[in-house]
Scaffold this active site. Structure first.
Site, mmCIF file in Angstrom:
data_model
loop_
_atom_site.group_PDB
_atom_site.id
_atom_site.type_symbol
_atom_site.label_atom_id
_atom_site.label_comp_id
_atom_site.label_asym_id
_atom_site.label_seq_id
_atom_site.Cartn_x
_atom_site.Cartn_y
_atom_site.Cartn_z
ATOM 1 N N TYR A 1 -2.196 7.149 3.945
ATOM 2 C CA TYR A 1 -1.289 6.172 4.575
ATOM 3 C C TYR A 1 0.162 6.473 4.185
ATOM 4 O O TYR A 1 0.584 7.631 4.273
ATOM 5 C CB TYR A 1 -1.691 4.737 4.196
ATOM 6 C CG TYR A 1 -3.180 4.481 4.345
ATOM 7 C CD1 TYR A 1 -3.793 4.615 5.584
ATOM 8 C CD2 TYR A 1 -3.973 4.122 3.262
ATOM 9 C CE1 TYR A 1 -5.164 4.377 5.732
ATOM 10 C CE2 TYR A 1 -5.338 3.874 3.410
ATOM 11 C CZ TYR A 1 -5.916 4.013 4.645
ATOM 12 O OH TYR A 1 -7.243 3.786 4.786
ATOM 13 N N VAL B 1 -10.390 2.172 -0.120
ATOM 14 C CA VAL B 1 -10.027 1.040 -0.974
ATOM 15 C C VAL B 1 -11.137 0.643 -1.954
ATOM 16 O O VAL B 1 -10.931 -0.225 -2.792
ATOM 17 C CB VAL B 1 -9.552 -0.199 -0.168
ATOM 18 C CG1 VAL B 1 -8.233 0.083 0.523
ATOM 19 C CG2 VAL B 1 -10.613 -0.684 0.795
ATOM 20 N N TYR C 1 -17.582 -0.153 12.671
ATOM 21 C CA TYR C 1 -16.516 0.238 11.735
ATOM 22 C C TYR C 1 -16.738 -0.387 10.350
ATOM 23 O O TYR C 1 -16.642 0.292 9.326
ATOM 24 C CB TYR C 1 -15.144 -0.164 12.312
ATOM 25 C CG TYR C 1 -14.008 0.043 11.339
ATOM 26 C CD1 TYR C 1 -13.503 1.320 11.090
ATOM 27 C CD2 TYR C 1 -13.450 -1.032 10.648
ATOM 28 C CE1 TYR C 1 -12.474 1.509 10.169
ATOM 29 C CE2 TYR C 1 -12.430 -0.849 9.736
ATOM 30 C CZ TYR C 1 -11.946 0.423 9.498
ATOM 31 O OH TYR C 1 -10.939 0.609 8.583
ATOM 32 N N SER D 1 -12.658 3.923 3.497
ATOM 33 C CA SER D 1 -12.000 4.775 4.496
ATOM 34 C C SER D 1 -12.326 6.263 4.369
ATOM 35 O O SER D 1 -11.947 7.040 5.253
ATOM 36 C CB SER D 1 -10.491 4.582 4.441
ATOM 37 O OG SER D 1 -10.171 3.361 5.042
ATOM 38 N N LYS E 1 -13.956 7.703 7.327
ATOM 39 C CA LYS E 1 -13.200 8.098 8.520
ATOM 40 C C LYS E 1 -13.182 9.617 8.711
ATOM 41 O O LYS E 1 -13.066 10.117 9.829
ATOM 42 C CB LYS E 1 -11.757 7.570 8.425
ATOM 43 C CG LYS E 1 -11.653 6.039 8.399
ATOM 44 C CD LYS E 1 -10.236 5.596 8.035
ATOM 45 C CE LYS E 1 -10.103 4.077 7.964
ATOM 46 N NZ LYS E 1 -8.754 3.656 7.501
HETATM 47 N N1 GLU Z 1 -12.598 -1.141 5.338
HETATM 48 C C1 GLU Z 1 -11.218 -1.051 4.931
HETATM 49 C C2 GLU Z 1 -10.353 -1.780 5.923
HETATM 50 O O1 GLU Z 1 -10.509 -1.598 7.084
HETATM 51 C C3 GLU Z 1 -10.830 0.382 4.790
HETATM 52 C C4 GLU Z 1 -9.434 0.596 4.239
HETATM 53 C C5 GLU Z 1 -9.368 1.741 3.247
HETATM 54 O O2 GLU Z 1 -10.376 2.092 2.626
HETATM 55 O O3 GLU Z 1 -8.274 2.310 3.063
HETATM 56 O O4 GLU Z 1 -9.524 -2.570 5.564
#
Ligand code: GLU
Length: 308
Positions: free
Chosen positions: A240, A258, A188, A61, A64
Site C-alpha cells: 500500500y 493485516v 473475498y 491480503s 491477493k
Molecule cells: N481482509 C483485509 C481487509 O480487506 C485485508 C487487508 C490486508 O490484509 O491488508 O480489510
C-alpha cells in the site's frame, strides 16, 4: 540458511511484540502479539524455519497474490481492463482514488483491486468454486491438503466489512464487477481468512521465485511472463502506501497481510514468509519487516543487485 534464520530470530528479540495488532476485524484482535515465525523455501523445495514458523495465522491480503496468479492464467491481460497496475500511494481501503478514476482500482493488491480480481475468479461460476480453486492451488503447492478457510475470521470480517462493501458497491456502479456485490465479498472475505503457517506460505509461493515453475517438481504454475509481472506488481504495490519504504529497505517483491504475515520473493533463490502480528500504520508487520531487512543484510539478496 538455518544459521541465518537463527541470527534473524536473535536480532528481532528486543523488538518482539512491537506494532499494533489489527483490531478492525474483531477475530484478529485476540492474536498474541509476541508471536514470531520465519520460513524460507529453497530451490529444492525444502523449507527452513525459525520461531513460530509452523503456527497457522490469517494470511489476509497475502491471498491477493494467489488470486491474481489464478486470474492472470484464467483471463490473461483482460484483467487490466478491470484494474490498473500502478502504485496507489494510498491506504489499503481508500475510496477517494476510486471516485477520481471512474471506479477502476489502481492495482490488484489494494482492497478494491483485489475485490475486482476475485470477481473475475468467480467469473460465470460461483463463489465456492472460486475459493475451491484458491485452496486447490495452495494445497497442491504447499503439499498440505489440510489448508482451509478459518470460517470464524471470515464471518468476523463479513460482519464488520462496511468499508469493503462501500468499495464494492462503488465499483458496481461503474460496471467493474460482473457478479453481485455480496457474492464477490463473500469470496473475498473467505480468501482473506485462509489460515496458513510460514512454512506452508513460503512453500506455496515458490513458483514466483522460479519464473512460474515449482523448482522441485518442474510443474508450471503460471507462465514465466506472469510470474515476472506478479513480482513487479508486488514490488510496487504490495505494501500500500509504504511500498516504497519496503522496496527501499528490503529490495524484494513482497506482500503484507493485516494478520501480520509478509511474503517476499527472492528470484532465483527462494521465497520467504514471516509472521509477527503487530503492524505499522500502513498495515505491514513491523517486526516482520525488520526481520526481512536483517535477512537481506545477511544474504545480500536484492532484485537491484547481481545474483550472488
Ligand atoms: N481482509 C483485509 C481487509 O480487506 C485485508 C487487508 C490486508 O490484509 O491488508 O480489510
Amino acid at each position: 540458511m538455518d544459521d541465518i534464520l537463527a541470527e534473524v530470530l536473535a536480532a528481532i528479540e528486543p523488538h518482539r511484540g512491537e506494532g499494533k495488532v489489527a483490531d478492525y476485524i474483531p477475530a484478529l484482535a485476540c492474536v498474541d502479539p509476541s508471536k514470531f515465525g520465519i520460513a524460507f523455501a529453497d530451490a529444492g523445495g525444502a523449507v527452513h524455519g525459525a520461531g513460530d514458523f509452523e503456527a497457522a495465522f490469517s494470511i489476509q491480503s497475502i491471498s491477493k497474490v494467489f488470486t491474481l496468479s489464478l486470474v492472470l492464467e484464467k483471463v490473461g491481460v483482460a484483467i487490466w481492463d478491470k484494474v490498473g497496475r500502478e502504485p496507489s500511494g494510498s491506504a489499503f481501503n481508500s475510496i477517494v482514488q476510486l471516485e477520481r478514476e471512474d471506479g477502476r482500482p489502481r492495482n490488484p493488491l489494494i482492497n478494491a483491486g483485489a475485490i475486482a480480481v476475485t470477481d473475475q475468479l468467480i467469473g460465470a461460476g460461483d463463489a465456492d468454486a472460486a475459493i475451491g480453486a484458491l485452496l486447490a492451488l495452495l494445497r497442491a503447492r504447499s503439499g498440505d491438503a489440510a489448508i482451509s478457510v478459518d470460517e470464524e475470521v471470515a464471518a468476523s470480517e463479513a460482519a464488520t466489512g462496511s468499508r469493503n462493501r462501500s468499495l464494492a458497491w462503488f465499483m458496481k456502479t461503474y460496471g467493474i464487477l460482473d457478479n453481485e456485490v455480496e457474492t464477490v465479498l463473500g469470496a473475498y472475505f473467505r480468501q482473506c481468512a485462509v489460515a496458513m503457517s510460514c512454512r506452508q506460505l513460503a512453500r506455496a509461493a515458490l513458483f514466483l521465485a522460479f519464473d512460474g515453475r515449482d523448482p522441485a517438481s518442474g510443474a508450471e504454475v503460471v507462465a514465466w511472463h506472469n510470474a515476472r509481472r506478479i513480482n513487479s506488481v508486488m514490488m510496487l504495490c504490495g505494501h500500500y502506501d509504504n511500498s516504497g519504504e519496503f522496496a527501499y529497505r528490503i529490495g524484494l517483491p513482497g506482500k503484507s497481510g493485516v494478520g501480520g504475515g509478509i511474503l517476499a520473493v527472492a528470484p532465483g533463490h527462494g521465497t520467504l514468509a514471516v509472521w509477527s502480528p503487530g503492524l505499522n500504520a500502513s498495515g505491514t508487520s513491523a517486526v516482520g519487516a525488520l526481520a526481512l531487512e536483517k535477512l537481506v543484510d545477511l544474504t545480500g539478496w536484492s532484485v537491484f543487485a547481481p545474483r550472488p
